[in-house]
Design a protein around this motif. Structure first.
Motif, PDB file in Angstrom:
ATOM      1  N   LYS A  25      43.025  35.594  37.585  1.00  0.00           N
ATOM      2  CA  LYS A  25      41.631  36.166  37.117  1.00  0.00           C
ATOM      3  C   LYS A  25      41.285  37.244  37.946  1.00  0.00           C
ATOM      4  CE  LYS A  25      36.973  34.503  36.573  1.00  0.00           C
ATOM      5  NZ  LYS A  25      36.073  33.300  36.586  1.00  0.00           N
ATOM      6  N   LEU A  26      41.516  36.972  39.212  1.00  0.00           N
ATOM      7  CA  LEU A  26      41.100  38.148  40.412  1.00  0.00           C
ATOM      8  C   LEU A  26      41.756  39.300  40.171  1.00  0.00           C
ATOM      9  CD1 LEU A  26      40.416  36.009  43.424  1.00  0.00           C
ATOM     10  CD2 LEU A  26      38.896  36.710  41.911  1.00  0.00           C
ATOM     11  N   GLU A  27      43.222  38.986  39.700  1.00  0.00           N
ATOM     12  CA  GLU A  27      44.094  40.308  39.514  1.00  0.00           C
ATOM     13  C   GLU A  27      43.508  41.127  38.186  1.00  0.00           C
ATOM     14  OE1 GLU A  27      47.126  43.089  40.160  1.00  0.00           O
ATOM     15  OE2 GLU A  27      45.828  41.573  41.589  1.00  0.00           O
ATOM     16  N   ARG A  28      43.308  40.263  37.262  1.00  0.00           N
ATOM     17  CA  ARG A  28      42.962  41.094  36.176  1.00  0.00           C
ATOM     18  C   ARG A  28      41.727  41.841  36.174  1.00  0.00           C
ATOM     19  NH1 ARG A  28      42.987  36.831  33.356  1.00  0.00           N
ATOM     20  NH2 ARG A  28      40.633  36.324  33.213  1.00  0.00           N
ATOM     21  N   ASN A  29      40.709  40.943  37.024  1.00  0.00           N
ATOM     22  CA  ASN A  29      39.395  41.962  37.262  1.00  0.00           C
ATOM     23  C   ASN A  29      39.423  43.125  38.223  1.00  0.00           C
ATOM     24  OD1 ASN A  29      37.986  39.635  35.753  1.00  0.00           O
ATOM     25  ND2 ASN A  29      37.503  38.528  37.578  1.00  0.00           N
ATOM     26  N   ARG A  30      40.513  42.866  38.912  1.00  0.00           N
ATOM     27  CA  ARG A  30      40.729  44.164  40.001  1.00  0.00           C
ATOM     28  C   ARG A  30      41.215  45.281  39.240  1.00  0.00           C
ATOM     29  NH1 ARG A  30      44.868  46.505  42.416  1.00  0.00           N
ATOM     30  NH2 ARG A  30      46.288  45.476  41.519  1.00  0.00           N
ATOM     31  N   LYS A  31      42.147  44.924  38.094  1.00  0.00           N
ATOM     32  CA  LYS A  31      42.729  45.973  37.260  1.00  0.00           C
ATOM     33  C   LYS A  31      41.519  46.690  36.225  1.00  0.00           C
ATOM     34  CE  LYS A  31      47.401  44.374  37.383  1.00  0.00           C
ATOM     35  NZ  LYS A  31      48.818  43.778  36.486  1.00  0.00           N
ATOM     36  N   LEU A  32      40.873  45.673  35.832  1.00  0.00           N
ATOM     37  CA  LEU A  32      39.772  46.222  34.823  1.00  0.00           C
ATOM     38  C   LEU A  32      38.864  46.988  35.722  1.00  0.00           C
ATOM     39  CD1 LEU A  32      39.109  43.058  32.642  1.00  0.00           C
ATOM     40  CD2 LEU A  32      40.010  45.400  31.984  1.00  0.00           C
ATOM     41  N   ALA A  33      38.538  46.767  36.858  1.00  0.00           N
ATOM     42  CA  ALA A  33      37.439  47.488  37.532  1.00  0.00           C
ATOM     43  C   ALA A  33      37.895  48.997  38.108  1.00  0.00           C
ATOM     44  CB  ALA A  33      37.215  46.782  38.964  1.00  0.00           C
ATOM     45  N   LEU A  34      39.242  49.043  38.423  1.00  0.00           N
ATOM     46  CA  LEU A  34      40.268  49.932  38.775  1.00  0.00           C
ATOM     47  C   LEU A  34      40.140  51.243  37.436  1.00  0.00           C
ATOM     48  CD1 LEU A  34      41.545  51.850  40.838  1.00  0.00           C
ATOM     49  CD2 LEU A  34      43.741  50.680  39.808  1.00  0.00           C
ATOM     50  N   ALA A  35      40.288  50.450  36.183  1.00  0.00           N
ATOM     51  CA  ALA A  35      40.565  51.281  34.984  1.00  0.00           C
ATOM     52  C   ALA A  35      39.076  51.770  34.689  1.00  0.00           C
ATOM     53  CB  ALA A  35      41.174  50.390  33.990  1.00  0.00           C
ATOM     54  N   LEU A  36      38.004  50.970  34.854  1.00  0.00           N
ATOM     55  CA  LEU A  36      36.666  51.376  34.554  1.00  0.00           C
ATOM     56  C   LEU A  36      35.954  51.992  35.521  1.00  0.00           C
ATOM     57  CD1 LEU A  36      35.695  48.176  32.204  1.00  0.00           C
ATOM     58  CD2 LEU A  36      36.701  50.326  31.444  1.00  0.00           C
ATOM     59  N   ASN A  37      36.434  52.341  36.756  1.00  0.00           N
ATOM     60  CA  ASN A  37      35.876  52.778  37.754  1.00  0.00           C
ATOM     61  C   ASN A  37      34.366  52.082  38.221  1.00  0.00           C
ATOM     62  OD1 ASN A  37      35.575  54.996  39.720  1.00  0.00           O
ATOM     63  ND2 ASN A  37      34.350  56.246  38.480  1.00  0.00           N
ATOM     64  N   ILE A  38      34.835  50.837  38.389  1.00  0.00           N
ATOM     65  CA  ILE A  38      33.512  49.987  38.856  1.00  0.00           C
ATOM     66  C   ILE A  38      33.770  49.676  40.208  1.00  0.00           C
ATOM     67  CG2 ILE A  38      32.647  47.690  38.371  1.00  0.00           C
ATOM     68  CD1 ILE A  38      33.203  48.001  35.396  1.00  0.00           C
ATOM     69  N   ASP A  39      32.796  49.672  41.205  1.00  0.00           N
ATOM     70  CA  ASP A  39      32.788  49.393  42.543  1.00  0.00           C
ATOM     71  C   ASP A  39      32.498  47.728  42.553  1.00  0.00           C
ATOM     72  OD1 ASP A  39      32.938  49.201  45.222  1.00  0.00           O
ATOM     73  OD2 ASP A  39      31.175  50.427  45.539  1.00  0.00           O
ATOM     74  N   GLN A  40      33.576  46.855  43.007  1.00  0.00           N
ATOM     75  CA  GLN A  40      33.406  45.483  43.001  1.00  0.00           C
ATOM     76  C   GLN A  40      32.482  45.298  44.044  1.00  0.00           C
ATOM     77  OE1 GLN A  40      37.733  44.247  42.996  1.00  0.00           O
ATOM     78  NE2 GLN A  40      37.363  43.608  40.942  1.00  0.00           N
ATOM     79  N   SER A  41      32.318  46.081  45.028  1.00  0.00           N
ATOM     80  CA  SER A  41      31.388  45.552  46.420  1.00  0.00           C
ATOM     81  C   SER A  41      30.131  45.414  45.784  1.00  0.00           C
ATOM     82  CB  SER A  41      31.643  46.487  47.559  1.00  0.00           C
ATOM     83  OG  SER A  41      31.211  47.967  47.014  1.00  0.00           O
ATOM     84  N   THR A  42      29.560  46.351  44.877  1.00  0.00           N
ATOM     85  CA  THR A  42      28.237  46.256  44.419  1.00  0.00           C
ATOM     86  C   THR A  42      28.081  45.769  43.155  1.00  0.00           C
ATOM     87  OG1 THR A  42      28.318  48.731  43.722  1.00  0.00           O
ATOM     88  CG2 THR A  42      27.595  48.380  46.142  1.00  0.00           C
ATOM     89  N   HIS A  43      29.025  45.364  42.600  1.00  0.00           N
ATOM     90  CA  HIS A  43      29.005  45.037  41.154  1.00  0.00           C
ATOM     91  C   HIS A  43      28.436  43.450  41.070  1.00  0.00           C
ATOM     92  CE1 HIS A  43      29.843  44.150  36.954  1.00  0.00           C
ATOM     93  NE2 HIS A  43      30.547  42.985  37.176  1.00  0.00           N
ATOM     94  N   VAL A  44      27.630  43.247  40.166  1.00  0.00           N
ATOM     95  CA  VAL A  44      26.916  42.055  39.966  1.00  0.00           C
ATOM     96  C   VAL A  44      27.554  41.328  38.908  1.00  0.00           C
ATOM     97  CG1 VAL A  44      24.854  40.733  39.643  1.00  0.00           C
ATOM     98  CG2 VAL A  44      24.827  42.687  41.270  1.00  0.00           C
ATOM     99  N   GLU A  45      27.825  39.936  38.452  1.00  0.00           N
ATOM    100  CA  GLU A  45      28.339  39.333  37.463  1.00  0.00           C
ATOM    101  C   GLU A  45      27.240  39.379  36.426  1.00  0.00           C
ATOM    102  OE1 GLU A  45      30.894  35.504  36.126  1.00  0.00           O
ATOM    103  OE2 GLU A  45      30.118  35.741  38.088  1.00  0.00           O
ATOM    104  N   GLY A  46      27.696  39.785  35.115  1.00  0.00           N
ATOM    105  CA  GLY A  46      26.799  39.781  34.033  1.00  0.00           C
ATOM    106  C   GLY A  46      26.042  41.124  33.968  1.00  0.00           C
ATOM    107  N   GLY A  47      26.318  42.185  34.818  1.00  0.00           N
ATOM    108  CA  GLY A  47      25.655  43.552  34.806  1.00  0.00           C
ATOM    109  C   GLY A  47      24.444  43.308  34.795  1.00  0.00           C
ATOM    110  N   ASP A  48      23.664  44.153  34.164  1.00  0.00           N
ATOM    111  CA  ASP A  48      22.039  44.274  34.256  1.00  0.00           C
ATOM    112  C   ASP A  48      21.342  43.291  33.352  1.00  0.00           C
ATOM    113  OD1 ASP A  48      22.341  46.176  36.069  1.00  0.00           O
ATOM    114  OD2 ASP A  48      22.337  47.826  34.752  1.00  0.00           O
ATOM    115  N   HIS A  49      22.039  42.251  32.595  1.00  0.00           N
ATOM    116  CA  HIS A  49      21.508  41.358  31.730  1.00  0.00           C
ATOM    117  C   HIS A  49      20.462  40.544  32.439  1.00  0.00           C
ATOM    118  CE1 HIS A  49      20.915  38.436  28.508  1.00  0.00           C
ATOM    119  NE2 HIS A  49      21.506  37.648  29.545  1.00  0.00           N
ATOM    120  N   ILE A  50      19.292  40.065  32.112  1.00  0.00           N
ATOM    121  CA  ILE A  50      18.389  39.379  32.518  1.00  0.00           C
ATOM    122  C   ILE A  50      18.235  38.120  31.683  1.00  0.00           C
ATOM    123  CG2 ILE A  50      15.911  39.136  33.397  1.00  0.00           C
ATOM    124  CD1 ILE A  50      15.958  42.106  33.884  1.00  0.00           C
TER     125      ILE A  50
END
Length: 416
Positions: A25-50
């Motif tokens: 799971k972690l490896e898949r998330n790492r590859k997705l973040a790298l492909a989508l140019n997402i900074d995992q250090s500041t990313h919050v799970e669920g995005g901006d959904h409240i």
């Protein structure tokens, strides 16, 4: 020195741990973040959904610490096997927060018992799956950031629209139609089309599209396949005066030139240009040289007003003094005052014409009450004169004596 290494063995360098589900799971998330140019250090799970309602966050923002305590109770209850949870008695606004939070978690809630023992009880229902991943504090922070971004975006959009409108007016975007403001009630397309046909030249390569806008205005957009935008504007300027006059005379409304886009949104009006030039006109009037003041006066004298330069000077009005009302003395006895006034009038008549009273009294005598006052004794009758202050009774007695004496004298004369 490498861990576990020796002369005969390289140690653990060649060994690796087997990848389990969590690792995958972690490896898949790492590859997705790298492909989508997402900074995992500041990313919050669920995005901006409240996952909470606006009412819940508003009540939570009023009492953050108390709200976090209640949220912790909800999360513990969600992870346990308990079916219901009873809270202690609370105030009305606190119970409202628990009801909103229970709705967000998927619980059922109900207030029980009357005041002051009224409290809230919640139950688990099939709608409940798990507690929200985000806490109330995180959701409140996301909501604040979203509001700030939205506010700044609205400000920038308004500024951009204002600059765009200003730039279009200043750049002189060509006019491509007319706009009729305040149209007559019941105005039809056929009526406007008839006026346009009367003014259009047969060889003019312009057709008009007539559309009624939601703002209760009518747009007459000129369309041409052969003429350029500038040529269309020149043609509209040539027919502006007769068209505007005809629409006004028929009572259809007030027409002016305008520029519209492909969606019939009015981007420029003729009145906008005149309004933009208003300050320039005022500035030009202010910078104009003032006319010198005239000091020699005018040929014709005007007692009302005189023009001096750019001002109007009004002549001063003469002050007219009103005659003061004479004070009238107040008398104690009005009858005496009236008799005195009559005697005064008779005296004035006697002085002018020499009139003497029938009893031989001069007008120099005046009657006050029952007393006849003789002011000049030389004017008294032949009875020897009247003393000052002679009463009316004495005057009457004297008259009777004179009549008796005259009668006796007449009898003696007849006898002789």
């Amino acid at each position: 020195m490498k861990c576990g290494a020796s002369k005969d063995s390289e140690g653990n360098n060649e060994k690796s741990l087997p990848c389990n589900d969590e690792c995958a799971k972690l490896e898949r998330n790492r590859k997705l973040a790298l492909a989508l140019n997402i900074d995992q250090s500041t990313h919050v799970e669920g995005g901006d959904h409240i996952p909470y309602s606006t009412d819940t966050l508003n009540l939570f923002s009023q009492h953050v610490k108390w709200g976090q305590t209640q949220e912790r109770e909800f999360r513990v209850f969600g992870s346990d096997d308990e079916k219901r949870l009873r809270f202690k008695p609370m105030k009305a606004h606190e119970r409202a927060f628990l009801h909103h939070l229970a709705e967000d978690f998927g619980f059922d809630s109900e207030s029980m018992d009357p005041e002051p023992h009224r409290h809230v009880m919640i139950w688990k229902t099939p709608r409940f799956v798990s507690s929200p991943k985000k806490t109330l504090a995180e959701a409140l922070r996301i909501q604040s950031s979203q509001r700030s971004v939205t506010a700044s975006a609205n400000v920038s959009d308004n500024e951009g629209a204002a600059k765009k409108a200003k730039a279009s007016n200043e750049s002189g975007e060509p006019y491509n139609g007319f706009v009729v403001s305040n149209p007559r009630f019941g105005l039809t397309v056929d009526e406007l089309r008839a006026e346009l046909n009367n003014l259009l030249h047969p060889g003019l390569a312009i057709a008009f599209e007539i559309e009624f806008l939601p703002s209760e205005e009518v747009v007459l957009k000129g369309v041409s396949r052969t003429l350029s935008a500038q040529d269309v504007e020149n043609s509209l300027l040539s027919m502006k005066i007769p068209l505007v006059t005809a629409i006004a005379n028929k009572g259809y409304g007030t027409a002016q030139l305008c520029a519209t886009d492909s969606s019939l949104n009015i981007t420029r009006r003729e009145s906008d240009s005149s309004a933009a030039n208003g300050w320039a006109t005022v500035a030009g009037k202010r910078s104009a040289t003032k006319a010198p003041a005239q000091t020699g006066g005018f040929a014709g004298h005007n007692s009302f007003a005189a023009l001096t330069g750019n001002k109007v000077t009004f002549a001063k009005k003469k002050t007219v003094q009103k005659p003061k009302a004479q004070k009238v003395a107040i008398v104690d006895d009005w009858e005496v005052a009236e008799l005195a006034e009559e005697e005064k009038e008779r005296g004035a008549i006697g002085d002018e014409g020499g009139v003497v009273d029938p009893d031989g009294l001069s007008s120099s005598s005046r009657l006050i009450g029952e007393t006849l006052v003789v002011e000049d004794a030389s004017l008294a009758p032949e009875s020897g004169g009247l003393a000052a202050g002679t009463s009316m009774t004495e005057l009457e007695n004297g008259a009777e004596q004179r009549e008796a004496r005259d009668w006796a004298t007449q009898v003696d004369n007849e006898t002789n």
